[in-house]
Design a protein around this motif. Structure first.
Motif, PDB file in Angstrom:
ATOM      1  N   THR A  93       0.822  -1.213   0.000  1.00  0.00           N
ATOM      2  CA  THR A  93       0.000   0.000   0.000  1.00  0.00           C
ATOM      3  C   THR A  93       0.858   1.267   0.000  1.00  0.00           C
ATOM      4  N   GLN A  94       1.908   1.300   0.819  1.00  0.00           N
ATOM      5  CA  GLN A  94       2.758   2.494   0.922  1.00  0.00           C
ATOM      6  C   GLN A  94       3.438   2.824  -0.402  1.00  0.00           C
ATOM      7  N   GLN A  95       3.812   1.794  -1.166  1.00  0.00           N
ATOM      8  CA  GLN A  95       4.519   2.024  -2.419  1.00  0.00           C
ATOM      9  C   GLN A  95       3.589   2.002  -3.631  1.00  0.00           C
ATOM     10  N   HIS A  96       2.280   1.975  -3.373  1.00  0.00           N
ATOM     11  CA  HIS A  96       1.273   1.992  -4.442  1.00  0.00           C
ATOM     12  C   HIS A  96       1.558   0.923  -5.506  1.00  0.00           C
ATOM     13  N   GLU A  97       1.881  -0.263  -5.038  1.00  0.00           N
ATOM     14  CA  GLU A  97       2.216  -1.358  -5.947  1.00  0.00           C
ATOM     15  C   GLU A  97       0.966  -1.897  -6.629  1.00  0.00           C
ATOM     16  N   THR A  98       1.184  -2.583  -7.732  1.00  0.00           N
ATOM     17  CA  THR A  98       0.108  -3.260  -8.457  1.00  0.00           C
ATOM     18  C   THR A  98       0.595  -4.643  -8.852  1.00  0.00           C
ATOM     19  N   SER A 156      -4.227  -3.474  -6.457  1.00  0.00           N
ATOM     20  CA  SER A 156      -3.390  -2.276  -6.364  1.00  0.00           C
ATOM     21  C   SER A 156      -3.517  -1.680  -4.970  1.00  0.00           C
ATOM     22  N   GLY A 157      -2.390  -1.196  -4.472  1.00  0.00           N
ATOM     23  CA  GLY A 157      -2.346  -0.615  -3.142  1.00  0.00           C
ATOM     24  C   GLY A 157      -2.342   0.899  -3.202  1.00  0.00           C
ATOM     25  N   SER A 158      -2.872   1.523  -2.159  1.00  0.00           N
ATOM     26  CA  SER A 158      -2.881   2.985  -2.097  1.00  0.00           C
ATOM     27  C   SER A 158      -2.998   3.427  -0.648  1.00  0.00           C
ATOM     28  N   VAL A 159      -2.699   4.707  -0.442  1.00  0.00           N
ATOM     29  CA  VAL A 159      -2.831   5.337   0.867  1.00  0.00           C
ATOM     30  C   VAL A 159      -3.553   6.656   0.632  1.00  0.00           C
ATOM     31  N   ASP A 160      -4.576   6.955   1.455  1.00  0.00           N
ATOM     32  CA  ASP A 160      -5.295   8.224   1.271  1.00  0.00           C
ATOM     33  C   ASP A 160      -4.640   9.340   2.081  1.00  0.00           C
ATOM     34  N   ARG A 194      -4.802   2.893   4.613  1.00  0.00           N
ATOM     35  CA  ARG A 194      -4.249   2.064   3.540  1.00  0.00           C
ATOM     36  C   ARG A 194      -5.347   1.235   2.897  1.00  0.00           C
TER      37      ARG A 194
END
Length: 172
Positions: A14-19, A49-53, A58
């Motif tokens: 999530t921190q690195q916005h990986e897919t 896909s990971g993300s953080v707002d 996360r």
């Protein structure tokens, strides 16, 4: 794809916005196909896909597209059912957070943070949830049109409540 490639470190992901993307044969989803008609080589395409707002929450977005063969419970013929999943999961740190606001429909589904989140299991769970409880065609090709329409309309219309008259008497 090996099972190790289905394991996610949720923090890094999530921190690195990986897919991650891939394909899974329907036959590999043992729990999903259990009790179903034999599958015919379908493949599910998936992506995570990971993300953080902006508030540091996360998330993992999981998309799965494919189809399964099911048996219509009306006419007993096999048919191909499209499976489309697009689910947003919030990654939480404690089990207590898993249950917070669970009645709120605005709250995304939650998964527990892990160094080895089982992405394969998550994909299979979402495919299972996307399948209908009672599979049936919209209009059965092997039933006469009138019978199929009557059956379908009979499922959607409500029978009059025999106690409705009592409710009216109570109001007077």
């Amino acid at each position: 794809m090996s099972t190790e490639q289905y394991l996610l470190d949720t923090f890094t992901f999530t921190q690195q916005h990986e897919t991650k993307t891939g394909q899974i044969a329907a036959e590999k989803l043992a729990r999903a196909i259990e009790g179903l008609v034999p599958q015919r080589g379908q493949v599910f395409n998936w992506s995570a896909s990971g993300s953080v707002d902006t508030t540091e929450r996360r998330f993992i977005r999981l998309s799965v597209n494919g189809s399964m063969f099911l048996q219509c419970q009306r006419c007993l013929q096999d048919y191909e059912y499209p499976v489309v999943v697009d689910t947003l999961f919030e990654v939480v740190n404690t089990e207590a957070e898993l249950d917070e606001d669970e009645d709120d429909v605005e709250t995304p589904d939650r998964v527990l943070a892990s160094l080895n989140l089982d992405l394969f299991g998550l994909i299979e769970d979402e495919v299972i949830l996307a399948l209908p409880y009672i599979p049936r065609h919209d209009v059965c090709p092997s039933l006469p049109g009138e019978l199929s329409e009557e059956d379908a309309s009979g499922l959607e219309t409500e029978k009059p409540n025999p106690f409705a008259v009592l409710g009216k008497l109570k109001k007077s």
